[in-house]
Motif scaffolding. Structure first.
Motif, PDB file in Angstrom:
ATOM      1  N   ARG A 118     -23.127 -27.424  42.895  1.00  0.00           N
ATOM      2  CA  ARG A 118     -23.716 -26.306  43.627  1.00  0.00           C
ATOM      3  C   ARG A 118     -22.743 -25.762  44.667  1.00  0.00           C
ATOM      4  NH1 ARG A 118     -27.739 -30.136  42.956  1.00  0.00           N
ATOM      5  NH2 ARG A 118     -29.538 -29.416  41.734  1.00  0.00           N
ATOM      6  N   ARG A 119     -22.754 -24.459  44.792  1.00  0.00           N
ATOM      7  CA  ARG A 119     -21.881 -23.814  45.760  1.00  0.00           C
ATOM      8  C   ARG A 119     -22.396 -24.062  47.170  1.00  0.00           C
ATOM      9  NH1 ARG A 119     -20.782 -17.356  46.237  1.00  0.00           N
ATOM     10  NH2 ARG A 119     -22.872 -17.457  47.129  1.00  0.00           N
ATOM     11  N   ALA A 120     -21.492 -24.416  48.067  1.00  0.00           N
ATOM     12  CA  ALA A 120     -21.856 -24.668  49.455  1.00  0.00           C
ATOM     13  C   ALA A 120     -21.210 -23.679  50.411  1.00  0.00           C
ATOM     14  CB  ALA A 120     -21.460 -26.088  49.852  1.00  0.00           C
ATOM     15  N   ILE A 121     -20.212 -22.936  49.932  1.00  0.00           N
ATOM     16  CA  ILE A 121     -19.491 -22.034  50.815  1.00  0.00           C
ATOM     17  C   ILE A 121     -18.833 -20.939  49.986  1.00  0.00           C
ATOM     18  CG2 ILE A 121     -17.247 -23.225  50.775  1.00  0.00           C
ATOM     19  CD1 ILE A 121     -17.266 -22.848  53.888  1.00  0.00           C
ATOM     20  N   GLN A 122     -18.626 -19.803  50.610  1.00  0.00           N
ATOM     21  CA  GLN A 122     -17.967 -18.714  49.903  1.00  0.00           C
ATOM     22  C   GLN A 122     -16.471 -18.987  49.771  1.00  0.00           C
ATOM     23  OE1 GLN A 122     -18.999 -15.230  52.199  1.00  0.00           O
ATOM     24  NE2 GLN A 122     -20.604 -14.665  50.757  1.00  0.00           N
ATOM     25  N   PRO A 123     -15.891 -18.557  48.662  1.00  0.00           N
ATOM     26  CA  PRO A 123     -14.443 -18.742  48.481  1.00  0.00           C
ATOM     27  C   PRO A 123     -13.667 -17.724  49.292  1.00  0.00           C
ATOM     28  CG  PRO A 123     -15.352 -17.551  46.631  1.00  0.00           C
ATOM     29  CD  PRO A 123     -16.528 -17.942  47.493  1.00  0.00           C
ATOM     30  N   PRO A 124     -12.365 -17.931  49.435  1.00  0.00           N
ATOM     31  CA  PRO A 124     -11.518 -16.897  50.044  1.00  0.00           C
ATOM     32  C   PRO A 124     -11.635 -15.594  49.259  1.00  0.00           C
ATOM     33  CG  PRO A 124     -10.309 -18.960  49.803  1.00  0.00           C
ATOM     34  CD  PRO A 124     -11.601 -19.131  49.063  1.00  0.00           C
ATOM     35  N   VAL A 125     -11.440 -14.508  49.946  1.00  0.00           N
ATOM     36  CA  VAL A 125     -11.650 -13.190  49.341  1.00  0.00           C
ATOM     37  C   VAL A 125     -10.822 -13.003  48.076  1.00  0.00           C
ATOM     38  CG1 VAL A 125     -11.367 -10.700  49.710  1.00  0.00           C
ATOM     39  CG2 VAL A 125     -12.301 -12.142  51.534  1.00  0.00           C
ATOM     40  N   GLY A 126      -9.603 -13.508  48.055  1.00  0.00           N
ATOM     41  CA  GLY A 126      -8.718 -13.254  46.921  1.00  0.00           C
ATOM     42  C   GLY A 126      -8.867 -14.203  45.753  1.00  0.00           C
ATOM     43  N   ALA A 127      -9.629 -15.287  45.900  1.00  0.00           N
ATOM     44  CA  ALA A 127      -9.766 -16.267  44.819  1.00  0.00           C
ATOM     45  C   ALA A 127     -10.826 -15.820  43.820  1.00  0.00           C
ATOM     46  CB  ALA A 127     -10.116 -17.632  45.389  1.00  0.00           C
ATOM     47  N   ARG A 128     -10.662 -16.229  42.568  1.00  0.00           N
ATOM     48  CA  ARG A 128     -11.598 -15.869  41.509  1.00  0.00           C
ATOM     49  C   ARG A 128     -11.918 -17.086  40.649  1.00  0.00           C
ATOM     50  NH1 ARG A 128     -11.391 -12.029  44.323  1.00  0.00           N
ATOM     51  NH2 ARG A 128     -11.079  -9.823  43.788  1.00  0.00           N
ATOM     52  N   SER A 129     -13.096 -17.087  40.085  1.00  0.00           N
ATOM     53  CA  SER A 129     -13.465 -18.124  39.126  1.00  0.00           C
ATOM     54  C   SER A 129     -12.699 -17.924  37.825  1.00  0.00           C
ATOM     55  CB  SER A 129     -14.964 -18.067  38.841  1.00  0.00           C
ATOM     56  OG  SER A 129     -15.293 -18.820  37.683  1.00  0.00           O
ATOM     57  N   GLU A 130     -12.381 -19.019  37.144  1.00  0.00           N
ATOM     58  CA  GLU A 130     -11.768 -18.904  35.815  1.00  0.00           C
ATOM     59  C   GLU A 130     -12.666 -18.121  34.867  1.00  0.00           C
ATOM     60  OE1 GLU A 130     -11.712 -21.742  37.574  1.00  0.00           O
ATOM     61  OE2 GLU A 130      -9.925 -22.931  37.147  1.00  0.00           O
ATOM     62  N   LEU A 131     -13.975 -18.204  35.043  1.00  0.00           N
ATOM     63  CA  LEU A 131     -14.878 -17.424  34.188  1.00  0.00           C
ATOM     64  C   LEU A 131     -14.639 -15.929  34.385  1.00  0.00           C
ATOM     65  CD1 LEU A 131     -18.261 -19.371  34.532  1.00  0.00           C
ATOM     66  CD2 LEU A 131     -16.614 -19.467  32.649  1.00  0.00           C
ATOM     67  N   TRP A 132     -14.467 -15.526  35.635  1.00  0.00           N
ATOM     68  CA  TRP A 132     -14.175 -14.115  35.925  1.00  0.00           C
ATOM     69  C   TRP A 132     -12.845 -13.714  35.305  1.00  0.00           C
ATOM     70  CZ3 TRP A 132     -10.264 -11.432  38.337  1.00  0.00           C
ATOM     71  CH2 TRP A 132     -10.536 -10.118  38.752  1.00  0.00           C
ATOM     72  N   ILE A 133     -11.841 -14.574  35.454  1.00  0.00           N
ATOM     73  CA  ILE A 133     -10.515 -14.268  34.912  1.00  0.00           C
ATOM     74  C   ILE A 133     -10.574 -14.107  33.398  1.00  0.00           C
ATOM     75  CG2 ILE A 133      -8.184 -15.182  34.568  1.00  0.00           C
ATOM     76  CD1 ILE A 133      -8.498 -16.570  37.317  1.00  0.00           C
ATOM     77  N   MET A 134     -11.240 -15.053  32.733  1.00  0.00           N
ATOM     78  CA  MET A 134     -11.323 -14.966  31.272  1.00  0.00           C
ATOM     79  C   MET A 134     -12.114 -13.751  30.823  1.00  0.00           C
ATOM     80  SD  MET A 134     -11.599 -18.925  29.977  1.00  0.00           S
ATOM     81  CE  MET A 134     -12.557 -19.631  31.310  1.00  0.00           C
ATOM     82  N   ALA A 135     -13.169 -13.415  31.548  1.00  0.00           N
ATOM     83  CA  ALA A 135     -13.960 -12.240  31.179  1.00  0.00           C
ATOM     84  C   ALA A 135     -13.124 -10.963  31.296  1.00  0.00           C
ATOM     85  CB  ALA A 135     -15.205 -12.143  32.055  1.00  0.00           C
TER      86      ALA A 135
END
Length: 735
Positions: free
Chosen positions: A491-508
């Motif tokens: 489960r997510r507990a905190i927001q990521p840095p603005v510039g980071a992305r999930s691998e799912l986003w990258i693959m999509a």
């Protein structure tokens, strides 16, 4: 404002439960429903989240040092938070995401236009969530159209998996809940040092220790082996590379002393007669002459296992120490044969299991990032499996590539004329973690284009043309599967840095740019719903599991077909082969490659074994950035016996050269009577000139593709001043 999230540790497969809490000084995020974030992340000197242990069957509230300090990395100063492109001067500089994705798209298209589809490769990792591991396999095969995908689990669980499939028809690390071990009177643990690799595990060994039945097989008197002292059990200290012979000797005693479970063997197994013939020549005294383990200790071990099976429960557990060999599949098979001769698998109080290492080492190998598998643990060569996946993905069956290359062969192909010319790496630091690391680094440098997805500048990322910043564990949603085959929620507990992305986003995004068939969602729950369909009917069937039930805290052990209640204990009624029986396969030791001749008359030829330290994990890319952990173990040390050290003029803390035909490591000596005199030990968490994998051989098991990590010949001597100067020069050049 405070907010907490119940999740699991990002490190090993024990997947200890923890709660992450945002301290009060964090201000709420502006978006409704989102988590607190610091107003100025750079101003936060301590961890962004507080970690506390959570009661759960595997860890019962406990965490190890790595778990307690895991949140330190979330706002680490070395975090990669924007895409980085390497310039002609070798320096990585920030670029925007649109440019980064365009560069990857162009590199893929140009490479495949020149060299063919398989010139683009993908290397995954056992730390990816189930959703990302699943999508990575789909992305490679459909969006990239390549068969060249494998992952670092090939270095971890492949031999155990191959042996499990061979014997049981299915591979689940522990085919029973971990808590079943609590009631055992005898536990035989081969090649695993859980006291350092997953410390909360040891509480499940207490019952066997109290009964005097903890038996540990390890060439070193490891922290786990020390639990056998004071009446806690037995420590068998064989020569490295002789575990298979030792297991054959144990089976010999069980069979020839009439201790076998004849009823179980007749009713639930096949192949027993061939196994009897194969162990006939391995009587205890002969095994002693090969392994160095006293014959009476072999007999006592076998008798304790048999007595425990009859009275209080016996378990046999294997780890990487006996599996990371060119005969690792056969060694794991011998351990399974021993368990079957004793009638352990399929019992409610006894059993056989193997200890998964990486955080999602189990789930990561089930759903498609392995070279020869499709989701649900389906074989990629099975026409029915291919037809099923074609239906789920909505593509023609013939568009799904066939099997690719296992990891070692994939890495050997880097930059070669018919090999991979463009490589995408996810969740793996192959420059440190791979066998014959010098050759792997050379291969990385010969690529036309290297893309690494990471949240730190790992040693592999440093070689990349393009680094894509991704999320850390506390910034994402998803599922993982622990060492028991239990599916868990991250489960997510905190927001990521603005510039980071999930691998799912990258693959999509890349799939869209490449005009890929099928669909690619960036939402983890949507991906999991597709994974359920993909796994339905497979060996690793997740179709009856959903996020809602996991969020309610329901236990979910696969296989979990829709409409069922899951399978905490496998094999109670039958094994997964069509005939319902376990298959025993006769195995015997085979001769290893003759090592190169030692060219240095001042050096002593010894056997190198590698392994982990309590403070570090895998390649150390994360844990070496945690100050508390690095302060305790700041450098690699070569452990050797004082008698061997004395003969070579080596003293505690002096520098030692460990070399072979593949490379050289120079590091300080740690003298210990816990190791055999002809053996040296190096941890594999350190890079560059302390990298143990400069010395390990890329020879592999013919069945599993597992490399030979645990048995390598090396030439050991006291380091000369010239070695130290050369070391400093090379380190400066490498940095």
């Amino acid at each position: 404002m405070t907010k907490s999230a119940d999740t699991h540790c990002p490190y090993c497969a024990l997947q200890c439960a923890m709660t992450l809490t945002s301290p009060a000084e964090l201000t709420p995020a502006s978006e409704p429903g989102s988590v607190p974030v610091p107003a100025d992340p750079a101003a936060v000197s301590g961890p962004l989240l507080e970690v506390s242990g959570r009661d759960f069957p595997t860890n019962r509230g406990g965490l190890c040092r790595k778990g307690w300090t895991s949140a330190t990395l979330l706002n680490h100063a070395g975090r990669v938070t924007e895409p980085l492109l390497k310039g002609a001067d070798g320096i990585h500089r920030p670029i925007g995401w649109d440019q980064a994705l365009a560069l990857v798209t162009t590199a893929v298209r140009d490479t495949q236009a020149r060299y063919g589809k398989d010139a683009v490769g993908v290397f995954g990792g056992g730390g990816l969530t189930n959703e990302k591991a699943y999508m990575l396999g789909k992305f490679a095969r459909l969006a990239l159209g390549t068969s060249r995908i494998d992952y670092n689990g090939r270095f971890c669980m492949s031999s155990a998996a191959a042996a499990g499939m061979r014997a049981f028809g299915v591979d689940r690390g522990l085919p029973f809940p971990l808590t079943d071990l609590d009631a055992a009177s005898t536990i035989l643990m081969l090649g695993s040092n859980v006291a350092e690799t997953m410390p909360p595990f040891v509480q499940h060994l207490q019952g066997a220790r109290d009964a005097g039945g903890l038996i540990v097989v390890d060439p070193r008197r490891s922290a786990t082996a020390k639990f056998t002292a004071d009446g806690g059990g037995l420590h068998l200290q064989p020569l490295p590379g002789t575990d298979l012979t030792l297991l054959l000797g144990l089976s010999h005693v069980i069979i020839h002393e009439g201790l076998a479970d004849e009823g179980f063997i007749a009713a639930r197994t096949t192949g027993y007669d061939a196994v009897v013939r194969s162990v006939n020549s391995f009587w205890p005294e002969r095994v002693q002459s090969i392994t160095g383990v006293p014959a009476e200790l072999i007999r006592e071990t076998a008798r304790r296992l048999a007595d425990g099976a009859r009275k209080g429960g016996s378990y046999i557990l294997t780890g990487r120490g006996v599996e990371q060999h060119v005969d690792g599949t056969d060694t794991a098979t011998a351990a399974i044969n021993l368990s079957l001769v004793l009638g352990l698998p399929g019992s409610r109080r006894s059993g056989y299991g193997t200890l998964t290492g990486q955080g999602n080492g189990q789930g990561g190998r089930e759903h498609g990032q392995k070279a020869d598998q499709l989701p649900g643990y389906r074989k990629i060569t099975d026409p029915a499996a291919r037809a099923h996946m074609a239906g789920v993905w909505g593509v023609p069956e013939e568009s799904i590539p066939g099997p690719g290359l296992p990891a070692v062969q994939l890495l050997k192909s880097l930059g070669q004329p018919d090999g991979v010319r463009c490589l995408l790496v996810h969740a793996s630091n192959i420059a440190v973690a791979s066998p014959d690391a010098n050759a792997v680094i050379a291969g990385l440098r010969s690529l036309d284009f290297l893309v690494v997805c990471d949240f730190f500048m790992s040693e592999t990322a440093a070689e990349a043309d393009l680094i894509l910043p991704v999320l850390q564990w506390a910034e994402e949603e998803g599922t993982l599967t622990n060492l028991e085959g239990r599916v868990l929620r991250r489960r997510r507990a905190i927001q990521p840095p603005v510039g980071a992305r999930s691998e799912l986003w990258i693959m999509a995004r890349l799939a869209e740019a490449l005009d890929a068939p099928s669909t690619y969602s960036e939402d983890p729950e949507t991906v999991f719903e597709e994974l359920r369909l993909a796994s339905a009917g497979g060996l690793a069937d997740y179709s009856g599991i959903d996020y809602a039930m996991l969020d309610r805290g329901e236990a979910a052990y696969w296989p979990y077909p829709a409409g069922s209640t899951g399978t905490p204990r496998l094999f109670l009624d039958s094994f997964a082969h069509p005939h319902g029986k376990a298959v025993m396969t006769a195995v015997t030791p085979r001769r290893r490659r003759t090592p190169a001749v030692n060219p240095d008359p001042a050096a002593t030829t010894m056997t190198l074994i590698t392994g982990r330290l309590l403070e570090h994990y895998q390649s150390g890319s994360q844990t070496r950035r945690v100050s508390e952990l690095l302060a305790t173990q700041p450098e690699a040390k070569v452990q050797l016996h004082p008698a061997a050290a004395s003969a070579m003029g080596i003293t505690e803390g002096s520098f030692v050269s460990v070399a072979n035909e593949r490379g050289e490591v120079v590091c300080r000596a740690e003298l210990s009577t816990a190791i055999r005199q002809e053996t040296v030990f190096l941890p594999f968490h350190f890079p560059e000139l302390e990298s143990a994998n400069r010395l390990t051989e890329a020879a592999t098991d013919p069945v599993s593709g597992m490399p030979e990590f645990k048995f390598n010949k090396v030439w050991v001597r006291a380091a000369a001043p010239a070695d130290l100067q050369h070391n400093v020069l090379q380190t400066t050049e490498a940095s």
